[in-house]
Design an enzyme around this catalytic site. Structure first.
Site, PDB file in Angstrom:
ATOM      1  N   ASP A 151      15.239  50.385  41.880  1.00 23.31           N
ATOM      2  CA  ASP A 151      15.131  51.440  40.873  1.00 23.31           C
ATOM      3  C   ASP A 151      14.122  50.923  39.840  1.00 23.31           C
ATOM      4  OD1 ASP A 151      16.520  49.665  39.255  1.00 23.31           O
ATOM      5  OD2 ASP A 151      18.159  51.048  38.780  1.00 23.31           O
ATOM      6  N   CYS A 211      18.221  46.374  41.682  1.00 26.96           N
ATOM      7  CA  CYS A 211      18.312  47.184  40.465  1.00 26.96           C
ATOM      8  C   CYS A 211      18.513  46.211  39.307  1.00 26.96           C
ATOM      9  CB  CYS A 211      19.388  48.265  40.557  1.00 26.96           C
ATOM     10  SG  CYS A 211      21.100  47.710  40.619  1.00 26.96           S
ATOM     11  N   GLY A 212      18.985  46.680  38.172  1.00 25.74           N
ATOM     12  CA  GLY A 212      19.126  45.787  37.021  1.00 25.74           C
ATOM     13  C   GLY A 212      20.118  44.668  37.287  1.00 25.74           C
ATOM     14  N   THR A 213      21.282  45.056  37.765  1.00 21.86           N
ATOM     15  CA  THR A 213      22.334  44.076  38.062  1.00 21.86           C
ATOM     16  C   THR A 213      22.538  43.851  39.556  1.00 21.86           C
ATOM     17  OG1 THR A 213      23.967  45.838  38.134  1.00 21.86           O
ATOM     18  CG2 THR A 213      23.651  44.731  36.003  1.00 21.86           C
ATOM     19  N   HIS A 216      29.169  35.221  57.550  1.00 21.60           N
ATOM     20  CA  HIS A 216      30.544  35.740  57.654  1.00 21.60           C
ATOM     21  C   HIS A 216      30.609  37.263  57.680  1.00 21.60           C
ATOM     22  CE1 HIS A 216      32.937  31.958  56.204  1.00 21.60           C
ATOM     23  NE2 HIS A 216      31.999  31.663  57.100  1.00 21.60           N
ATOM     24  N   ASN A 217      29.685  37.924  57.007  1.00 25.88           N
ATOM     25  CA  ASN A 217      29.802  39.380  56.835  1.00 25.88           C
ATOM     26  C   ASN A 217      28.757  40.171  57.611  1.00 25.88           C
ATOM     27  OD1 ASN A 217      30.060  38.056  53.685  1.00 25.88           O
ATOM     28  ND2 ASN A 217      31.876  38.925  54.659  1.00 25.88           N
ATOM     29  N   ARG A 247      17.703  41.654  36.366  1.00 24.04           N
ATOM     30  CA  ARG A 247      18.091  41.158  35.037  1.00 24.04           C
ATOM     31  C   ARG A 247      19.014  39.949  35.137  1.00 24.04           C
ATOM     32  NH1 ARG A 247      19.532  47.288  33.001  1.00 24.04           N
ATOM     33  NH2 ARG A 247      17.389  48.028  32.799  1.00 24.04           N
ATOM     34  N   ARG A 289      35.823  34.651  64.632  1.00 21.26           N
ATOM     35  CA  ARG A 289      36.891  35.268  63.832  1.00 21.26           C
ATOM     36  C   ARG A 289      36.352  36.284  62.824  1.00 21.26           C
ATOM     37  NH1 ARG A 289      35.691  30.483  61.239  1.00 21.26           N
ATOM     38  NH2 ARG A 289      35.786  30.472  58.956  1.00 21.26           N
ATOM     39  N   HIS A 290      35.052  36.202  62.535  1.00 21.87           N
ATOM     40  CA  HIS A 290      34.466  37.134  61.566  1.00 21.87           C
ATOM     41  C   HIS A 290      34.158  38.506  62.177  1.00 21.87           C
ATOM     42  CE1 HIS A 290      34.198  33.717  58.952  1.00 21.87           C
ATOM     43  NE2 HIS A 290      33.487  33.065  59.851  1.00 21.87           N
ATOM     44  N   ARG A 336      36.768  41.287  61.687  1.00 22.54           N
ATOM     45  CA  ARG A 336      36.829  41.715  60.278  1.00 22.54           C
ATOM     46  C   ARG A 336      35.674  42.656  59.955  1.00 22.54           C
ATOM     47  NH1 ARG A 336      37.851  35.399  58.731  1.00 22.54           N
ATOM     48  NH2 ARG A 336      40.017  35.334  59.444  1.00 22.54           N
TER      49      ARG A 336
END
Ligand code: RB5
Length: 147
Positions: free
Chosen positions: A8, A65-67, A98-99, A109, A132-133, A136
């Site tokens: 953004d 973005c900012g955060t 893992h994800n 920022r 194992r991941h 999930r």
């Protein structure tokens, strides 16, 4: 690796540096905007990138973005997206291992160029560990509101 990137207005200033860094490391990058620092709504760019990634199997995304918070929340609304808000090399490595994250998100920022580059390196070097991941991650893929 094949990357798409979007931001953004609050992530716009670092976009070019990130693109240059990715290219210097040999990655392919497509800029999905915005093309000026004018105020925009982060969900619009999160949606654009998320849809592109899902349709281009095996590709990855970077959202800024900012955060990093809003743009990651928005991207995760799209089926097939696992957008990870990262703050350092460790979280960027783990979100792949893992994800099986397919989108790296961060806040302009919040982190500086050195940390950004270390996150990109970690994200690109790490691989999903499966095992194992896997179950999930598959559970995330079919999460719906309980009826
Ligand atoms: C824009 O001011 C800011 O709210 C946005 O970039 C982001 O940080 C939202 O989560």
């Amino acid at each position: 690796m094949k990357f798409y990137i979007a931001t953004d207005h609050a992530g716009y200033a670092v976009k070019e540096d990130v693109i240059e860094y990715l290219k210097a490391k040999g990655h392919e990058v497509t800029d999905l905007g915005p093309d000026s620092p004018q105020r925009v709504d982060y969900p619009d760019f999160a949606k654009k990138l998320a849809n592109t990634i899902v349709k281009d199997e095996g590709s990855f995304g970077i959202l800024i973005c900012g955060t990093g918070i809003g743009i990651s929340i928005a991207a995760n609304k799209v089926d097939g997206i696992r957008a990870a808000l990262c703050h350092d090399a460790y979280t960027a490595q783990m979100c792949r291992e893992h994800n099986d994250a397919n989108v790296l998100c961060f806040g302009e920022r919040v982190v500086g160029q050195g940390v950004i580059e270390s996150m990109i390196d970690a994200f690109c070097s790490a691989e999903f560990q499966g095992g194992r991941h896997l179950g999930r991650v598959q559970k995330i893929g079919c999460m719906r509101v309980d009826s």
